[in-house]
Design a protein around this motif. Structure first.
Motif, PDB file in Angstrom:
ATOM      1  N   LEU A  23       1.985  -0.471  -7.247  1.00  0.00           N
ATOM      2  CA  LEU A  23       0.621  -0.025  -7.571  1.00  0.00           C
ATOM      3  C   LEU A  23      -0.395  -0.640  -6.607  1.00  0.00           C
ATOM      4  O   LEU A  23      -0.548  -1.861  -6.553  1.00  0.00           O
ATOM      5  CB  LEU A  23       0.294  -0.431  -9.021  1.00  0.00           C
ATOM      6  CG  LEU A  23      -1.179  -0.359  -9.452  1.00  0.00           C
ATOM      7  CD1 LEU A  23      -1.771   1.016  -9.230  1.00  0.00           C
ATOM      8  CD2 LEU A  23      -1.307  -0.758 -10.917  1.00  0.00           C
ATOM      9  N   TYR A  24      -1.078   0.241  -5.866  1.00  0.00           N
ATOM     10  CA  TYR A  24      -2.162  -0.178  -4.968  1.00  0.00           C
ATOM     11  C   TYR A  24      -3.493   0.320  -5.518  1.00  0.00           C
ATOM     12  O   TYR A  24      -3.538   1.233  -6.349  1.00  0.00           O
ATOM     13  CB  TYR A  24      -1.945   0.419  -3.568  1.00  0.00           C
ATOM     14  CG  TYR A  24      -0.769  -0.200  -2.823  1.00  0.00           C
ATOM     15  CD1 TYR A  24      -0.953  -1.272  -1.961  1.00  0.00           C
ATOM     16  CD2 TYR A  24       0.518   0.295  -2.987  1.00  0.00           C
ATOM     17  CE1 TYR A  24       0.110  -1.835  -1.268  1.00  0.00           C
ATOM     18  CE2 TYR A  24       1.594  -0.267  -2.306  1.00  0.00           C
ATOM     19  CZ  TYR A  24       1.376  -1.335  -1.454  1.00  0.00           C
ATOM     20  OH  TYR A  24       2.442  -1.903  -0.783  1.00  0.00           O
ATOM     21  N   HIS A  25      -4.589  -0.268  -4.996  1.00  0.00           N
ATOM     22  CA  HIS A  25      -5.922   0.178  -5.393  1.00  0.00           C
ATOM     23  C   HIS A  25      -6.762   0.593  -4.186  1.00  0.00           C
ATOM     24  O   HIS A  25      -6.948   1.750  -3.938  1.00  0.00           O
ATOM     25  CB  HIS A  25      -6.638  -0.926  -6.197  1.00  0.00           C
ATOM     26  CG  HIS A  25      -6.064  -1.145  -7.548  1.00  0.00           C
ATOM     27  ND1 HIS A  25      -5.006  -1.984  -7.787  1.00  0.00           N
ATOM     28  CD2 HIS A  25      -6.395  -0.619  -8.752  1.00  0.00           C
ATOM     29  CE1 HIS A  25      -4.703  -1.962  -9.077  1.00  0.00           C
ATOM     30  NE2 HIS A  25      -5.532  -1.142  -9.690  1.00  0.00           N
ATOM     31  N   GLU A  26      -7.239  -0.392  -3.443  1.00  0.00           N
ATOM     32  CA  GLU A  26      -8.216  -0.121  -2.384  1.00  0.00           C
ATOM     33  C   GLU A  26      -7.757  -0.721  -1.067  1.00  0.00           C
ATOM     34  O   GLU A  26      -7.164  -1.805  -1.045  1.00  0.00           O
ATOM     35  CB  GLU A  26      -9.561  -0.740  -2.818  1.00  0.00           C
ATOM     36  CG  GLU A  26     -10.671  -0.580  -1.811  1.00  0.00           C
ATOM     37  CD  GLU A  26     -11.953  -1.312  -2.232  1.00  0.00           C
ATOM     38  OE1 GLU A  26     -12.135  -1.604  -3.447  1.00  0.00           O
ATOM     39  OE2 GLU A  26     -12.757  -1.604  -1.341  1.00  0.00           O
ATOM     40  N   LEU A  27      -8.035  -0.026   0.033  1.00  0.00           N
ATOM     41  CA  LEU A  27      -7.751  -0.555   1.372  1.00  0.00           C
ATOM     42  C   LEU A  27      -9.074  -0.856   2.074  1.00  0.00           C
ATOM     43  O   LEU A  27     -10.061  -0.157   1.850  1.00  0.00           O
ATOM     44  CB  LEU A  27      -7.007   0.487   2.217  1.00  0.00           C
ATOM     45  CG  LEU A  27      -5.481   0.463   2.198  1.00  0.00           C
ATOM     46  CD1 LEU A  27      -4.952   0.877   0.845  1.00  0.00           C
ATOM     47  CD2 LEU A  27      -4.914   1.374   3.278  1.00  0.00           C
ATOM     48  N   ARG A  28      -9.067  -1.880   2.925  1.00  0.00           N
ATOM     49  CA  ARG A  28     -10.232  -2.138   3.779  1.00  0.00           C
ATOM     50  C   ARG A  28      -9.736  -2.532   5.152  1.00  0.00           C
ATOM     51  O   ARG A  28      -8.654  -3.121   5.277  1.00  0.00           O
ATOM     52  CB  ARG A  28     -11.071  -3.303   3.227  1.00  0.00           C
ATOM     53  CG  ARG A  28     -12.007  -2.878   2.141  1.00  0.00           C
ATOM     54  CD  ARG A  28     -12.967  -3.980   1.740  1.00  0.00           C
ATOM     55  NE  ARG A  28     -13.352  -3.785   0.341  1.00  0.00           N
ATOM     56  CZ  ARG A  28     -14.034  -4.657  -0.374  1.00  0.00           C
ATOM     57  NH1 ARG A  28     -14.395  -5.812   0.172  1.00  0.00           N
ATOM     58  NH2 ARG A  28     -14.351  -4.411  -1.621  1.00  0.00           N
TER      59      ARG A  28
END
Ligand code: ZN
Length: 268
Positions: A23-28
């Motif tokens: 489970l991933y959420h946000e990339l930067r």
């Protein structure tokens, strides 16, 4: 008639038996102090590991990717990186945020993801923890979100990811009643194929290195089993302290504002 051993092809016997959902959420593009944000370069190294694992597939445990919340980095950064490696992921969307919340995807982005072949699922209407919802609120979080996604994307939506990973028997029954056939949790465990009604996932933080993630796929399963024990202890702590106090402590430890992402829950 008894099954003849020679009728099972070599290819069939080598099919993976289990999957581990991540489970991933946000990339930067730069490092973040928030634990649910992963830097793009590190994400690429994760993806390279998954490509390798899926190719070698020596232990029958196969990585599968999911994203929660619908952050616009999913479309702008993650999708092209996945596509370039021939990987896919399921994107779970908090429907009320679509096209209304800053930095979250709009309907055009979601349609584009879907047309590219990425499956879409629901992640509630407002991201409210479902265990805290009244029966009417559950209808909004589960049915309204599913119908809106189906209407806007002209496809059937049958998967739901639980905000904050929170659920109980009442929530699961409401999910099934609302038309979902698979509910994605945050219980870190391998899943046998074909998948059942609930699907466990490991929540990935921005500090997890690919070398450590690779250990989860070891055939002895010890690292994954340890995570499972830690998860059960965490759940026991939540029960003991209550969600609000737990979320406050969790936010302090994990450098995350309570109420963001976790939607009042902090974690997941
Ligand atoms: Zn979420």
């Amino acid at each position: 008639m008894p099954l003849r051993v020679e009728s099972i092809s070599k290819e069939q016997t080598q099919q993976p038996l289990r999957s581990l959902f991540l489970l991933y959420h946000e990339l930067r593009s730069s490092q973040s102090r928030y634990s649910y944000v992963i830097e793009t370069g590190l994400f690429e190294r994760h993806m390279d590991l998954f490509v390798q694992l899926r190719k070698t597939n020596r232990f029958g445990l196969r990585p599968e990717l999911t994203f929660d919340d619908g952050h616009r980095s999913n479309y702008e950064l993650a999708a092209p990186l996945l596509q370039s490696r021939g990987l896919t992921a399921r994107f779970f969307i908090t429907v009320e945020w679509t096209g209304t919340k800053t930095d979250y995807m709009g309907w055009a982005e979601l349609r584009s993801l879907q047309e590219t072949g990425f499956p879409i699922g629901a992640h509630g209407w407002t991201h409210k923890l479902l265990t805290h919802c009244s029966d009417d609120e559950l209808k909004t979080e589960l049915s309204k979100s599913r119908l809106m996604l189906e209407d806007k994307l002209a496809t059937s939506i049958t998967t739901m990811s639980l905000p904050g990973g929170r659920y109980d028997r009442r929530v699961l029954a409401a999910c099934m009643e609302a038309g979902y056939t698979q509910v994605y949790t945050s219980v870190p465990q391998a899943e046998c194929l074909p998948l059942g009604a609930t699907v466990g996932r490991l929540n990935i933080s921005g500090s997890m290195q690919p070398e450590w993630i690779a250990k989860l796929f070891n055939p002895d399963g010890r690292v994954l089993a340890k995570l499972g024990r830690q998860y059960r202890m965490k759940e026991a702590a939540k029960k003991l302290l209550g969600d609000r106090l737990y979320a406050g402590i969790w936010a302090l430890v994990n450098r995350k504002e309570p109420g963001t992402d976790g939607g009042g829950g902090g974690a997941e």
